[in-house]
Design an enzyme around this catalytic site. Sequence first.
Site, PDB file in Angstrom:
ATOM      1  N   CYS A 104      13.706  10.816   6.293  1.00 46.64           N
ATOM      2  CA  CYS A 104      13.783  10.291   7.663  1.00 46.64           C
ATOM      3  C   CYS A 104      15.190  10.459   8.229  1.00 46.64           C
ATOM      4  CB  CYS A 104      13.374   8.836   7.677  1.00 46.64           C
ATOM      5  SG  CYS A 104      14.230   7.880   6.424  1.00 46.64           S
ATOM      6  N   LYS A 161       0.837  -1.204   0.000  1.00 47.47           N
ATOM      7  CA  LYS A 161       0.000   0.000   0.000  1.00 47.47           C
ATOM      8  C   LYS A 161       0.872   1.254   0.000  1.00 47.47           C
ATOM      9  CE  LYS A 161      -1.880   2.709   3.232  1.00 47.47           C
ATOM     10  NZ  LYS A 161      -1.929   4.038   2.611  1.00 47.47           N
ATOM     11  N   GLU A 221      10.659   0.763   9.820  1.00 50.14           N
ATOM     12  CA  GLU A 221      11.612   1.848   9.536  1.00 50.14           C
ATOM     13  C   GLU A 221      10.882   3.136   9.876  1.00 50.14           C
ATOM     14  OE1 GLU A 221      14.641   1.379   8.617  1.00 50.14           O
ATOM     15  OE2 GLU A 221      14.722  -0.566   7.630  1.00 50.14           O
ATOM     16  N   GLY A 281       7.383   4.478   7.957  1.00 48.83           N
ATOM     17  CA  GLY A 281       6.513   5.623   8.232  1.00 48.83           C
ATOM     18  C   GLY A 281       6.850   6.222   9.574  1.00 48.83           C
ATOM     19  N   SER A 282       5.855   6.828  10.193  1.00 53.44           N
ATOM     20  CA  SER A 282       6.114   7.556  11.439  1.00 53.44           C
ATOM     21  C   SER A 282       6.252   6.602  12.624  1.00 53.44           C
ATOM     22  CB  SER A 282       4.958   8.524  11.692  1.00 53.44           C
ATOM     23  OG  SER A 282       3.761   7.793  11.802  1.00 53.44           O
ATOM     24  N   THR A 283       6.951   7.072  13.642  1.00 55.15           N
ATOM     25  CA  THR A 283       7.108   6.288  14.868  1.00 55.15           C
ATOM     26  C   THR A 283       5.739   6.045  15.506  1.00 55.15           C
ATOM     27  OG1 THR A 283       9.329   7.109  15.179  1.00 55.15           O
ATOM     28  CG2 THR A 283       8.212   6.327  17.150  1.00 55.15           C
ATOM     29  N   GLU A 284       4.875   7.058  15.410  1.00 55.15           N
ATOM     30  CA  GLU A 284       3.533   6.950  16.002  1.00 55.15           C
ATOM     31  C   GLU A 284       2.776   5.741  15.412  1.00 55.15           C
ATOM     32  OE1 GLU A 284       1.401  10.447  14.986  1.00 55.15           O
ATOM     33  OE2 GLU A 284      -0.393   9.830  16.088  1.00 55.15           O
ATOM     34  N   GLY A 320       4.099   3.332  13.663  1.00 50.83           N
ATOM     35  CA  GLY A 320       4.929   2.142  13.905  1.00 50.83           C
ATOM     36  C   GLY A 320       4.590   1.493  15.235  1.00 50.83           C
ATOM     37  N   GLU A 331      10.727  15.173  15.572  1.00 47.86           N
ATOM     38  CA  GLU A 331      10.909  15.165  14.116  1.00 47.86           C
ATOM     39  C   GLU A 331       9.947  16.168  13.465  1.00 47.86           C
ATOM     40  OE1 GLU A 331       9.498  11.785  11.792  1.00 47.86           O
ATOM     41  OE2 GLU A 331      11.447  11.689  10.819  1.00 47.86           O
TER      42      GLU A 331
HETATM   43  P1  NAP Z   1       2.712   7.642   8.428  1.00 50.24           P
HETATM   44  O1  NAP Z   1       1.630   8.582   8.698  1.00 50.24           O
HETATM   45  O2  NAP Z   1       3.160   6.742   9.522  1.00 50.24           O
HETATM   46  O3  NAP Z   1       2.233   6.783   7.167  1.00 50.24           O
HETATM   47  C1  NAP Z   1       3.016   5.762   6.588  1.00 50.24           C
HETATM   48  C2  NAP Z   1       2.111   4.779   5.895  1.00 50.24           C
HETATM   49  O4  NAP Z   1       1.296   4.109   6.851  1.00 50.24           O
HETATM   50  C3  NAP Z   1       1.145   5.437   4.910  1.00 50.24           C
HETATM   51  O5  NAP Z   1       0.954   4.576   3.821  1.00 50.24           O
HETATM   52  C4  NAP Z   1      -0.107   5.554   5.759  1.00 50.24           C
HETATM   53  O6  NAP Z   1      -1.277   5.683   5.006  1.00 50.24           O
HETATM   54  C5  NAP Z   1      -0.073   4.265   6.523  1.00 50.24           C
HETATM   55  N1  NAP Z   1      -0.840   4.245   7.769  1.00 50.24           N
HETATM   56  C6  NAP Z   1      -1.361   5.291   8.467  1.00 50.24           C
HETATM   57  N2  NAP Z   1      -1.986   4.837   9.580  1.00 50.24           N
HETATM   58  C7  NAP Z   1      -1.848   3.488   9.590  1.00 50.24           C
HETATM   59  C8  NAP Z   1      -2.256   2.449  10.487  1.00 50.24           C
HETATM   60  N3  NAP Z   1      -2.914   2.710  11.612  1.00 50.24           N
HETATM   61  N4  NAP Z   1      -1.935   1.172  10.192  1.00 50.24           N
HETATM   62  C9  NAP Z   1      -1.237   0.878   9.085  1.00 50.24           C
HETATM   63  N5  NAP Z   1      -0.828   1.809   8.187  1.00 50.24           N
HETATM   64  C10 NAP Z   1      -1.112   3.105   8.441  1.00 50.24           C
HETATM   65  O7  NAP Z   1       4.024   8.351   7.931  1.00 50.24           O
HETATM   66  P2  NAP Z   1       4.128   9.453   6.804  1.00 50.24           P
HETATM   67  O8  NAP Z   1       3.712  10.730   7.410  1.00 50.24           O
HETATM   68  O9  NAP Z   1       3.487   8.980   5.562  1.00 50.24           O
HETATM   69  O10 NAP Z   1       5.705   9.449   6.517  1.00 50.24           O
HETATM   70  C11 NAP Z   1       6.596  10.199   7.234  1.00 50.24           C
HETATM   71  C12 NAP Z   1       7.297   9.370   8.286  1.00 50.24           C
HETATM   72  O11 NAP Z   1       7.962   8.274   7.694  1.00 50.24           O
HETATM   73  C13 NAP Z   1       8.367  10.154   8.997  1.00 50.24           C
HETATM   74  O12 NAP Z   1       8.261   9.969  10.375  1.00 50.24           O
HETATM   75  C14 NAP Z   1       9.664   9.550   8.481  1.00 50.24           C
HETATM   76  O13 NAP Z   1      10.749   9.674   9.330  1.00 50.24           O
HETATM   77  C15 NAP Z   1       9.277   8.155   8.234  1.00 50.24           C
HETATM   78  N6  NAP Z   1      10.177   7.513   7.263  1.00 50.24           N
HETATM   79  C16 NAP Z   1      11.102   6.606   7.726  1.00 50.24           C
HETATM   80  C17 NAP Z   1      11.988   5.999   6.854  1.00 50.24           C
HETATM   81  C18 NAP Z   1      12.999   5.009   7.352  1.00 50.24           C
HETATM   82  O14 NAP Z   1      13.555   4.301   6.538  1.00 50.24           O
HETATM   83  N7  NAP Z   1      13.246   4.919   8.648  1.00 50.24           N
HETATM   84  C19 NAP Z   1      11.924   6.297   5.497  1.00 50.24           C
HETATM   85  C20 NAP Z   1      10.979   7.223   5.041  1.00 50.24           C
HETATM   86  C21 NAP Z   1      10.095   7.813   5.955  1.00 50.24           C
HETATM   87  P3  NAP Z   1      -1.750   7.182   4.579  1.00 50.24           P
HETATM   88  O15 NAP Z   1      -0.724   7.694   3.680  1.00 50.24           O
HETATM   89  O16 NAP Z   1      -3.012   7.014   3.884  1.00 50.24           O
HETATM   90  O17 NAP Z   1      -1.889   7.937   5.847  1.00 50.24           O
END
Ligand code: NAP
Length: 503
Positions: A315, A207, A281, A259-262, A264, A412
């Site tokens: 990230c 997804k 990640e 994605g986000s730590t939250e 995660g 962050e």
């Molecule tokens: P996010 O809000 O956590 O979303 C990531 C993905 O998870 C999106 O596809 C999102 O869908 C989906 N999602 C949201 N709620 C979910 C749930 N309850 N259960 C399962 N999936 C869910 O993060 P983001 O704002 O898109 O991305 C930014 C974050 O990613 C930053 O914190 C960044 O540091 C982190 N990141 C980390 C790395 C790494 O390798 N460590 C790399 C890139 C980014 P929607 O898009 O529809 O909300």
Amino acid sequence: MILIQVGASSKNKSGKKKGALDFNSGWKYAPAPESKDHIQLKNRYDLFINGKFTEPESGKYFDTISPSTEKKLAEVAEANSNDVDKAVNAARHAYEKTWSRMPAKERGKYMYRIARIMQERARELAVIESMDGGKPIRESRDIDIPLAAAHFFYYAGWADKMDYSTPGAKTKSLGVAGQIIPWNFPLLMAAWKIAPALAAGNTVVLKPAETTPLTAMKLAEIIQEAGLPDGVVNIITGAGATGAAIVNHPGINKIAFTGSTEVGKIIQKALAGTNKKYTLELGGKAANIIFEDAAIDQAVEGIVNGIFFNQGHVCCAGSRLFVQESVADVVIRKLKDRMETLIVGDPLDKNTDIGAINSKDQLEKIKKYVKIGIHEGGVCYQSSCSVPSKGFFYRPTLFTNVSQSSRIVQEEIFGPVLSIQTFRTVEEVIEKANNIPYGLSGGVWTDKGSKIFKVTSQLRAGVIWANTYNKFDPTSPFGGYKESGMGREGGLHGLMPYLEVIH
Ligand code: NAP
Ligand code: MG
């Protein structure tokens, strides 16, 4: 009252520029937009399930817009739990009947084919990435797309060499991998996830993020063109609820989330007590450390690359700068001068350094943090560059006079906002750099190899660059400590989470 100093670093008392090129009054590059003529976008994208584009059961679609124009680009399907079920069943069927039975070298051939088609369609993919996500074309063209293809090439090479991955032991694939990715490197993250899973013999339900689904749907077209057997890769669009339905589906064997730590943490809780494997990640707050013996101009360029690259939507962005006290004034002055030359604007223009912030929500989040930084006593400096009136844009920003406990130092922001602290000794900077909930990445700038080894061996971060920043390669593992997640992607390490090792 909010006070932000704008573009005053190299001005003299009369407010006139002392020397640096002033891009805002006079010197300007002529626009050099990348053409969109070769781009084909459908009005509507369905779910890619079992090798076919399939309407969502609910009949619901949502818009994806260009954050630089705020205009709709296409609409994409919203998958509900029944659609997730269909995708997982298709992946299971493909795993049992086709993919896990296929000779490994044949699996590799499909992956090479996908990589080659990605290269052939690189321009189209780069332009769509910049349109849908807002990142400058220079980055999507030179970084995202070539690296995404390189991941497929690299892991294709592993497909028939699995027995060499774990000397003395055999390996077995896991089954169906559920993969959820963010919006900052849409196609690259899809490649990071899909390529090792396929090489290891697994099938996939992926997804993409809600705001950047288009290159994933183009990848679905490429996968079709490559003739990958039906159901081996399924790509379904939707919001957080769709991601949660993948995480909670009983037919999934492994979850890979970026994605986000939250989110995660929510996923980790949902998976506790199940026998699903997972890798996470998550977020980061990297320290970039400049010692007094560093090549200062090179370091300044690295800092700019580390935090303003991709609008700070990285990230591993070097969002905390630590400068040794003796060179702090010169580094900050050079940094401000360099910030003045950065061009914020149309992501499709080849001159653009900083494109659009990915969404209105993300722009609001950045603005909120800048206000918090100022209320906490930070001194805020922003480039005086012009910013388009339409679309979501933000000027490169830095903060001085911040403390270790400031929220903008600890949390962050995920935008082009840098906080600067000074230090005197190696011990002090290591302690400050590690005093943070995250541990994804870091950077060290010094002339002394011994200092590089001392600092890098004590920083609690998964990836540390020395005298460079933000360099990636498919052979190199990537991942974090602490709240930055668990598991590694890339290289042999990235293959392991998709395998069971049998001794
Ligand atoms: P996010 O809000 O956590 O979303 C990531 C993905 O998870 C999106 O596809 C999102 O869908 C989906 N999602 C949201 N709620 C979910 C749930 N309850 N259960 C399962 N999936 C869910 O993060 P983001 O704002 O898109 O991305 C930014 C974050 O990613 C930053 O914190 C960044 O540091 C982190 N990141 C980390 C790395 C790494 O390798 N460590 C790399 C890139 C980014 P929607 O898009 O529809 O909300
Ligand atoms: Mg979009």
